[in-house]
Scaffold this motif. Sequence first.
Motif, short mmCIF file in Angstrom:
data_model
loop_
_atom_site.label_atom_id
_atom_site.label_comp_id
_atom_site.label_asym_id
_atom_site.label_seq_id
_atom_site.Cartn_x
_atom_site.Cartn_y
_atom_site.Cartn_z
N PHE A 194 0.84 -1.20 0.00
CA PHE A 194 0.00 0.00 0.00
C PHE A 194 0.88 1.25 0.00
N LYS A 195 1.92 1.27 0.84
CA LYS A 195 2.82 2.42 0.90
C LYS A 195 3.54 2.64 -0.43
N LEU A 196 3.96 1.57 -1.05
CA LEU A 196 4.66 1.67 -2.34
C LEU A 196 3.72 2.19 -3.41
N LEU A 197 2.50 1.65 -3.48
CA LEU A 197 1.55 2.12 -4.48
C LEU A 197 1.20 3.59 -4.24
N LYS A 198 1.03 3.96 -2.99
CA LYS A 198 0.72 5.35 -2.65
C LYS A 198 1.82 6.28 -3.17
N PHE A 199 3.07 5.91 -2.96
CA PHE A 199 4.19 6.74 -3.44
C PHE A 199 4.18 6.84 -4.96
N LEU A 200 3.93 5.74 -5.64
CA LEU A 200 3.87 5.78 -7.10
C LEU A 200 2.72 6.66 -7.58
N MET A 201 1.56 6.54 -6.93
CA MET A 201 0.40 7.31 -7.37
C MET A 201 0.54 8.80 -7.06
N GLU A 202 1.23 9.10 -5.97
CA GLU A 202 1.50 10.51 -5.66
C GLU A 202 2.43 11.14 -6.70
N THR B 100 20.23 -4.71 -2.04
CA THR B 100 19.05 -5.53 -1.81
C THR B 100 18.12 -5.39 -3.01
N ASN B 101 17.37 -6.43 -3.29
CA ASN B 101 16.42 -6.38 -4.40
C ASN B 101 15.00 -6.17 -3.91
N ILE B 102 14.86 -5.58 -2.70
CA ILE B 102 13.54 -5.44 -2.09
C ILE B 102 12.59 -4.60 -2.95
N VAL B 103 13.11 -3.57 -3.61
CA VAL B 103 12.26 -2.73 -4.46
C VAL B 103 11.72 -3.55 -5.63
N GLU B 104 12.62 -4.28 -6.29
CA GLU B 104 12.20 -5.09 -7.43
C GLU B 104 11.16 -6.14 -7.02
N VAL B 105 11.37 -6.74 -5.86
CA VAL B 105 10.44 -7.75 -5.36
C VAL B 105 9.05 -7.16 -5.14
N TYR B 106 8.98 -5.98 -4.51
CA TYR B 106 7.67 -5.40 -4.21
C TYR B 106 7.02 -4.78 -5.44
N ILE B 107 7.80 -4.30 -6.39
CA ILE B 107 7.22 -3.86 -7.67
C ILE B 107 6.56 -5.06 -8.35
N TYR C 109 5.33 -7.74 -6.81
CA TYR C 109 4.10 -8.02 -6.08
C TYR C 109 2.97 -7.10 -6.56
N LEU C 110 3.27 -5.80 -6.68
CA LEU C 110 2.25 -4.84 -7.11
C LEU C 110 1.76 -5.16 -8.51
N ARG C 111 2.69 -5.45 -9.40
CA ARG C 111 2.30 -5.76 -10.79
C ARG C 111 1.33 -6.94 -10.82
N ASN C 112 1.63 -7.97 -10.05
CA ASN C 112 0.76 -9.15 -10.05
C ASN C 112 -0.66 -8.80 -9.60
N LYS C 113 -0.77 -7.86 -8.65
CA LYS C 113 -2.09 -7.52 -8.10
C LYS C 113 -2.78 -6.41 -8.89
N ILE C 114 -2.02 -5.40 -9.32
CA ILE C 114 -2.61 -4.24 -9.99
C ILE C 114 -2.80 -4.47 -11.48
N ASP C 115 -1.83 -5.12 -12.11
CA ASP C 115 -1.86 -5.30 -13.57
C ASP C 115 -2.20 -6.72 -14.01
N GLY C 116 -2.01 -7.69 -13.10
CA GLY C 116 -2.04 -9.09 -13.48
C GLY C 116 -3.22 -9.53 -14.32
N GLU C 117 -4.44 -9.20 -13.89
CA GLU C 117 -5.64 -9.70 -14.57
C GLU C 117 -6.23 -8.68 -15.54
#
Length: 226
Positions: free
Chosen positions: A158-166, A190-197, A199-207
């Motif tokens: 949620f925090k990551l998506l909020k930052f992107l949308m802002e 660390t690849n934490i950013v890539e991992v969470y991007i 995750y977001l893609r799978n949920k926001i763009d996946g379907e």
Amino acid sequence: MELLLVEDNKKISEFMIKGLEESGFSVTLVENGVDARSRLNDTNWNMILLDIMLPDIDGMELLQYIRYKKITTPVLVISALGDPDDKVKALSYGADDYLTKPFHFKELVARIHALDRRRKMNYDSSSNVLVCGDLKMYLDEHKILRGDTEIVLTHLEFKLLKFLMENKNKVVSRTQILTSVWGINHDINTNIVEVYISYLRNKIDGEFETKIIETIKGRGYRIKSL
């Protein structure tokens, strides 16, 4: 401010309570994760100060429980674990900041005030809805809709998506994301950013046929209006 302090070391907790109360804070101490979990809804806490190494439920488990229950109270982790991986793990589980023991008391107070300012800025925002095309983020309700489909995100997603949308239609770098979402003010290995991007893609763009989260090679990421 009402602070919930979760700390099992009596020497440390006595030092913290004395200093915090002298600084004008109201502090409630619990000495283990089980008691902390039972007290989460007792009071409208302004902040939770959380140790990691607790005798029963450890701080990491408690942190996951807090965010699983959609409790949005800011959490400042205060731990003797100083390895960057420990910090990344705690922030990934939903911590808002991380302070390593031993610490200077003035820094503790400064971090509490900084987190409180951030909380108030979010709370006092004139609009509680962010919109990017058919994607809507309801900040107060912690709710995401794409079209008529509700999307469930973790606290950190949620925090990551909020930052992107802002910053919609703008390219944001990996370092900017680490700073704004994880509170890490320098690039680390660390690849934490890539991992969470991902995750977001799978949920926001996946379907959905139209993809709105972009990777800009060599620069970072962007969420674009449709």
